[in-house]
Motif scaffolding. Structure first.
Motif, PDB file in Angstrom:
ATOM      1  N   ALA A 321       0.862  -1.186   0.000  1.00  0.00           N
ATOM      2  CA  ALA A 321       0.000   0.000   0.000  1.00  0.00           C
ATOM      3  C   ALA A 321       0.895   1.232   0.000  1.00  0.00           C
ATOM      4  N   ILE A 322       0.593   2.165  -0.867  1.00  0.00           N
ATOM      5  CA  ILE A 322       1.438   3.352  -1.035  1.00  0.00           C
ATOM      6  C   ILE A 322       0.952   4.465  -0.105  1.00  0.00           C
ATOM      7  N   PRO A 323       1.804   4.953   0.793  1.00  0.00           N
ATOM      8  CA  PRO A 323       1.393   6.033   1.702  1.00  0.00           C
ATOM      9  C   PRO A 323       1.263   7.360   0.975  1.00  0.00           C
ATOM     10  N   ALA A 324       0.561   8.293   1.617  1.00  0.00           N
ATOM     11  CA  ALA A 324       0.361   9.617   1.003  1.00  0.00           C
ATOM     12  C   ALA A 324       1.688  10.356   0.842  1.00  0.00           C
ATOM     13  N   ASP A 325       2.616  10.099   1.750  1.00  0.00           N
ATOM     14  CA  ASP A 325       3.926  10.776   1.664  1.00  0.00           C
ATOM     15  C   ASP A 325       4.973   9.821   1.080  1.00  0.00           C
ATOM     16  N   LEU A 326       4.716   9.331  -0.111  1.00  0.00           N
ATOM     17  CA  LEU A 326       5.622   8.375  -0.757  1.00  0.00           C
ATOM     18  C   LEU A 326       7.029   8.948  -0.881  1.00  0.00           C
ATOM     19  N   ARG A 327       7.992   8.194  -0.381  1.00  0.00           N
ATOM     20  CA  ARG A 327       9.383   8.662  -0.435  1.00  0.00           C
ATOM     21  C   ARG A 327      10.281   7.745  -1.258  1.00  0.00           C
ATOM     22  N   GLN A 328       9.833   6.513  -1.476  1.00  0.00           N
ATOM     23  CA  GLN A 328      10.614   5.562  -2.260  1.00  0.00           C
ATOM     24  C   GLN A 328       9.695   4.442  -2.714  1.00  0.00           C
ATOM     25  N   PRO A 329      10.081   3.698  -3.751  1.00  0.00           N
ATOM     26  CA  PRO A 329       9.226   2.597  -4.200  1.00  0.00           C
ATOM     27  C   PRO A 329       9.141   1.522  -3.116  1.00  0.00           C
ATOM     28  N   PRO A 330       8.048   0.770  -3.059  1.00  0.00           N
ATOM     29  CA  PRO A 330       7.950  -0.330  -2.089  1.00  0.00           C
ATOM     30  C   PRO A 330       9.058  -1.363  -2.335  1.00  0.00           C
ATOM     31  N   PHE A 419       4.117   2.775 -11.468  1.00  0.00           N
ATOM     32  CA  PHE A 419       5.582   2.787 -11.507  1.00  0.00           C
ATOM     33  C   PHE A 419       6.013   2.198 -12.848  1.00  0.00           C
ATOM     34  N   TYR A 420       6.927   2.861 -13.521  1.00  0.00           N
ATOM     35  CA  TYR A 420       7.287   2.445 -14.872  1.00  0.00           C
ATOM     36  C   TYR A 420       8.788   2.652 -15.098  1.00  0.00           C
ATOM     37  N   PRO A 421       9.390   1.922 -16.065  1.00  0.00           N
ATOM     38  CA  PRO A 421      10.823   2.089 -16.339  1.00  0.00           C
ATOM     39  C   PRO A 421      11.112   3.488 -16.852  1.00  0.00           C
ATOM     40  N   SER A 422      12.119   4.124 -16.283  1.00  0.00           N
ATOM     41  CA  SER A 422      12.415   5.515 -16.650  1.00  0.00           C
ATOM     42  C   SER A 422      13.903   5.784 -16.505  1.00  0.00           C
ATOM     43  N   ALA A 423      14.405   6.586 -17.415  1.00  0.00           N
ATOM     44  CA  ALA A 423      15.815   6.991 -17.334  1.00  0.00           C
ATOM     45  C   ALA A 423      16.022   8.031 -16.239  1.00  0.00           C
ATOM     46  N   SER A 424      14.935   8.607 -15.728  1.00  0.00           N
ATOM     47  CA  SER A 424      15.026   9.595 -14.645  1.00  0.00           C
ATOM     48  C   SER A 424      14.370   8.997 -13.409  1.00  0.00           C
ATOM     49  N   PRO A 425      15.128   8.296 -12.558  1.00  0.00           N
ATOM     50  CA  PRO A 425      14.536   7.594 -11.421  1.00  0.00           C
ATOM     51  C   PRO A 425      13.835   8.535 -10.450  1.00  0.00           C
ATOM     52  N   MET A 426      12.796   8.027  -9.801  1.00  0.00           N
ATOM     53  CA  MET A 426      12.119   8.764  -8.751  1.00  0.00           C
ATOM     54  C   MET A 426      13.025   8.822  -7.521  1.00  0.00           C
ATOM     55  N   ALA A 427      12.640   9.652  -6.581  1.00  0.00           N
ATOM     56  CA  ALA A 427      13.427   9.800  -5.361  1.00  0.00           C
ATOM     57  C   ALA A 427      13.421   8.488  -4.581  1.00  0.00           C
ATOM     58  N   GLY A 428      14.515   8.212  -3.888  1.00  0.00           N
ATOM     59  CA  GLY A 428      14.564   7.071  -2.996  1.00  0.00           C
ATOM     60  C   GLY A 428      15.000   5.769  -3.622  1.00  0.00           C
ATOM     61  N   THR A 429      15.437   5.766  -4.884  1.00  0.00           N
ATOM     62  CA  THR A 429      15.886   4.528  -5.521  1.00  0.00           C
ATOM     63  C   THR A 429      16.952   4.827  -6.557  1.00  0.00           C
ATOM     64  N   THR A 430      17.830   3.844  -6.749  1.00  0.00           N
ATOM     65  CA  THR A 430      18.830   3.948  -7.814  1.00  0.00           C
ATOM     66  C   THR A 430      18.387   3.173  -9.046  1.00  0.00           C
ATOM     67  N   GLY A 434      10.295   5.226 -12.661  1.00  0.00           N
ATOM     68  CA  GLY A 434       9.562   6.479 -12.534  1.00  0.00           C
ATOM     69  C   GLY A 434       8.233   6.237 -11.831  1.00  0.00           C
ATOM     70  N   HIS A 435       7.579   7.312 -11.430  1.00  0.00           N
ATOM     71  CA  HIS A 435       6.302   7.203 -10.711  1.00  0.00           C
ATOM     72  C   HIS A 435       5.367   8.304 -11.174  1.00  0.00           C
ATOM     73  N   THR A 436       4.099   7.949 -11.337  1.00  0.00           N
ATOM     74  CA  THR A 436       3.086   8.942 -11.663  1.00  0.00           C
ATOM     75  C   THR A 436       1.756   8.514 -11.051  1.00  0.00           C
ATOM     76  N   ILE A 437       0.779   9.417 -11.119  1.00  0.00           N
ATOM     77  CA  ILE A 437      -0.526   9.180 -10.492  1.00  0.00           C
ATOM     78  C   ILE A 437      -1.593   9.071 -11.575  1.00  0.00           C
ATOM     79  N   LEU A 438      -2.469   8.112 -11.403  1.00  0.00           N
ATOM     80  CA  LEU A 438      -3.594   7.922 -12.322  1.00  0.00           C
ATOM     81  C   LEU A 438      -4.799   8.689 -11.793  1.00  0.00           C
ATOM     82  N   GLU A 439      -5.359   9.570 -12.593  1.00  0.00           N
ATOM     83  CA  GLU A 439      -6.569  10.304 -12.235  1.00  0.00           C
ATOM     84  C   GLU A 439      -7.679   9.914 -13.212  1.00  0.00           C
TER      85      GLU A 439
END
Length: 817
Positions: A321-330, A419-430, A434-439
């Motif tokens: 479960a992803i918290p509201a203050d996501l800091r790194q991938p699970p 979460f998807y493969p990205s050349a620009s990693p999200m915070a908290g991982t090497t 990448g990470h984005t939100i579905l609306e």
């Protein structure tokens, strides 16, 4: 003590309280309850109320705009006119309510409570100031008025006594209006007091009258409506029958019944139901993604292209479960992205994997709606509907179906983290994640989960569909490693594409094929299939993705002399002189032009033999005893092959040894037929053996029939380059697919003209639900294939060099030797 004193004063002369007119009631109550009333201050308060009523006349009943209401307020102040109206017209209609004593006791308790608490919104005494949560007032309701049947409704919905769990109205005020006027409690109390009346038509209050009774300079009608709407949607004891006024019931309403059934639903049932609904929303048989539902670990997420669609891993909401203050991938997501299989080898196709995970704050709503759906399903059973009224049964059925949409919305609003493969990693991982939100763009028509994932990735410029322009050829060559390697099969290129996080995710092969075509047109790539090559300026090829088609960078193609395209391989094989006397010498010379060196020479005269040489001419001295014909075959580095002969005639006694150069076979005999079946290479070997045992000399015609289209395409490529015979292809297919009841395709003609049909059928057969496929290749050998050497074995090796499959083969053999 103060309350007891107030009651004694009020009751002392209660026998004298018998007003002759309704107007006198307010005067008498004022005398008994208050020492003095500041009339000057009252006028200012009443003007404030009148201004409020006028400003909100559209939300209030017509009487709010009449002068009579203002005049009535002046006579009743500090009692609100709607309070006095309630007590004299509704409460007093109850046989258990002592009009004189009852009004005084209720109002004495209310004044005492107001004096003690001094709420800032008490500009006058309203109905809602009679708080059933105050124990003396609650006792008056239950003991004096005798309305014990509403005890459960008061406790659950209106006002709990100190020490109990807060009632619904109190909870809603704390949640929705913290620190503000307790509008929901005022609404609930007012509805409750209007419930206490004699006769069904008198019980209850309309929304308009409720707004008038509750509104004050501290509480606007619009605010009251918000509180009423929230309270109505959750109250357990409000009358929920269509057209009923706002009033309480002694028995729980339908919400209470549903709540009881919800409490009986097992957590395992909720889990199983949600799993099924999530699966239906994300795992589509014909979807753009190959969905993996709730993978337990890397071993459940493949790392191959057995299914050509990108992978969509839907993580289990109970474990991730992803918290509201996501800091790194699970951690479990990173584990799957990094490794594959039980052996935990490193995952390669990282650009082929997308994750969807649940938001922590959306899980409870999803579970509650699922539990309610299951409860309603149980309540719809005939045996459980005996306690329901007809209108409630209709409401249960309607809500049961409406919940399908609400649950779909809740699931998609919960599964909103992508979460998807990205050349620009999200915070908290090497890791390249990448990470984005579905609306949800249209909640009323949520559709399926895959369409939203596709839309969001498309917006992130991470996805290429069949209709999109491809990535640039130079960028693709760099990221796939083609630029460094120089040469790669199309199958390997597609594989490398799925490894490179900087590239887009491919939903279809079309953008990759377009990238190859564009690269050819730009002069960056060369496409090769067998010995055929396509480069800049050539007609656009039908590009096949297989292990037998190749893409070269132009630098590699030039280094390997594939481009510019070489001239056709040609031979000149001559004898000099062509006629000699017996014992005299002659020279035979082979000259090669065109083709791509190095060359391999194979001759009946071993002195001309050579392997992998750049020589374009070779010679040998010969002195045949009789007229002799010499043979030579030259093969270039690409496999192109040419044969030639040269004859040296020998004179004997002034005459040349007669040699009949025209083949004169024996009297023709009807060809003999032989058949075999099995794996293609083995079937051909069996066929040659049968023909040789029958002492046949040649194979004149060969037919290969296959039924597996994957194997056929491999043989097809080899058939297109067969030398020494005319090849005819016959392809027939009947298939059914989504929206296609039946499609029939047939082709008969030259094998090199069948590529367009092959390309079309390859796509259709992959998507087909059912198919019936047959391909036949008939080779008419010119000249006939001789059986006295290794030519049949070399032919078999040539046509199976890209692979084979189960086949039925039939040959027409030439006359016996």
């Amino acid at each position: 003590a103060a309350l007891a004193e107030a009651e004694s004063v009020a009751v002392r002369s209660s026998t004298a309280l018998n007003p002759t007119a309704e107007d006198e009631t307010a005067d008498v109550l004022r005398v008994r309850l208050f020492e003095t009333v500041d009339r000057a201050a009252a006028a200012g308060v009443i003007e404030t109320y009148a201004h409020l009523w006028a400003s909100n006349k559209d939300a209030l009943p017509a009487e709010a705009a009449s002068p009579e209401l203002k005049e009535q307020f002046a006579r009743t102040y500090p009692l609100h006119p709607k309070l006095l109206e309630l007590l004299t017209e509704k409460t007093a209609s109850l046989s258990t309510f002592q009009r004189t004593r009852g009004m005084l006791r209720l109002l004495a308790r209310t004044v005492h409570l107001l004096w003690r608490n001094q709420p800032p919104d008490a500009y006058s005494i309203h109905v809602h100031h009679m708080d059933p949560g105050f124990e003396p007032i609650r006792t008056e309701i239950q003991e004096k008025i005798g309305m014990r049947q509403y005890a459960a409704a008061i406790k659950a919905d209106v006002a709990a006594v100190p020490g109990d769990e807060p009632a619904l109205a109190q909870r809603l005020d704390a949640q929705k209006f913290p620190g503000l006027t307790p509008a929901t409690s005022y609404v609930a109390r007012t509805i409750f007091w209007h419930t206490l009346a004699y006769g069904d038509t008198a019980r209850g209050v309309s929304p308009e009258q409720l707004r008038l009774a509750v509104c004050s300079p501290a509480l606007e009608p619009a605010f009251i409506d918000q509180a009423r709407t929230a309270f109505q949607s959750e109250a357990l004891y409000l009358d929920d029958r269509p057209g009923a006024p706002l009033r309480f019931m002694a028995e729980a309403n339908l919400n209470q019944v549903i709540g009881r059934y919800m409490r009986d639903v097992d957590a395992g049932e909720v889990r199983a139901y949600l799993r099924d609904r999530i699966d239906k929303l994300f795992n589509l048989p014909r979807g753009e993604f190959n969905a993996i539902l709730f993978p337990a670990g890397p071993w459940e997420v493949p790392d191959d292209l057995a299914d050509p669609r990108p992978l969509l891993a839907i993580l289990n909401y109970e474990s991730t479960a992803i918290p509201a203050d996501l800091r790194q991938p699970p951690a479990e997501l990173e584990d799957i992205f990094r490794f594959k299989g039980a052996e935990r080898n490193h995952r390669e196709l990282k650009n082929n994997l997308v994750f969807v995970a649940a938001a922590e704050n959306g899980i409870a709503n999803m579970q509650t709606l699922a539990r309610r759906k299951l409860a309603l399903g149980e309540l719809r059973k005939p045996s459980n509907q005996q306690e329901l009224a007809d209108y409630q049964i209709q409401k249960v059925n309607a809500e049961y179906h409406e919940l399908d949409l609400k649950i779909a919305q809740a699931i998609l609003q919960c599964y909103r983290h992508i979460f998807y493969p990205s050349a620009s990693p999200m915070a908290g991982t090497t890791l390249p994640l990448g990470h984005t939100i579905l609306e949800l763009t249209n909640p009323d028509n949520p559709g399926n989960g895959q369409m939203h994932v596709e839309r969001v990735l498309y917006e992130q410029k991470k996805l290429l569909t069949a209709r999109d322009a491809p990535d640039s050829p130079a960028f693709v060559a760099k990221e796939t490693g083609l630029a460094g390697r120089g040469e790669m099969t199309l199958q390997q290129l597609r594989l490398e594409y799925r490894k490179a996080p900087k590239l887009s995710i491919l939903l279809h092969d079309t953008p990759l094929l377009e990238c190859v075509r564009t690269g050819i047109q730009q002069g960056r790539f060369l496409y090769r299939e067998g010995n055929q090559v396509w480069g800049p300026g050539d007609p656009s090829p039908v590009i096949q993705i297989s292990d037998n088609t190749f893409l070269h960078t132009m630098e590699d193609a030039k280094a390997k002399k594939l481009w510019p395209r070489a001239e056709p391989l040609r031979l000149s094989f001559l004898a000099n002189p062509t006629t000699i006397g017996k014992g005299q010498p002659a020279e035979i010379t082979v000259t090669v032009s065109g083709g791509v060196p190095p060359y391999t020479y194979t001759s009946s005269d071993p002195r001309l033999n050579a392997t992998a040489t750049n020589e374009t001419q070779r010679s040998a001295k010969v002195s045949p005893e009789a007229t002799t014909t010499y043979q030579i075959e030259v093969t270039d580095s690409r496999g192109a092959r040419q044969q030639a002969t040269a004859m040296v005639a020998v004179r004997e006694g002034g005459a040349i040894t007669p040699v009949d150069l025209t083949p004169k076979p024996p009297t023709p005999q009807p060809p003999t037929g032989y058949t075999a079946e099995g794996p293609l290479a083995a079937a051909l070997s069996d066929l040659w053996e049968k023909a040789r045992k029958a002492k046949c000399a040649t194979i004149q015609r060969l037919t290969i029939r296959m039924f597996d289209y994957g194997a056929v395409w491999k043989v097809h490529q080899a058939m297109a380059t067969v030398a020494g015979g005319k090849v005819t292809a016959e392809i027939t297919a009947t298939l059914a697919a989504d929206g296609v009841e039946e499609l029939q395709v047939s082709y008969r003609g030259a094998v090199d003209k069948a590529n367009a049909t092959k390309g079309f059928l390859d796509t259709q057969l992959r998507a087909a639900k059912e198919s019936d496929f047959t391909a036949s290749y008939t080779v008419a050998f010119e000249p006939a294939l001789r059986l006295d050497g290794d030519a049949p074995e070399r032919f078999a090796k040539e046509i199976t060099r890209y692979g084979g499959g189960e086949a039925f083969v039939e040959a027409q053999a030439g006359p016996a030797a």
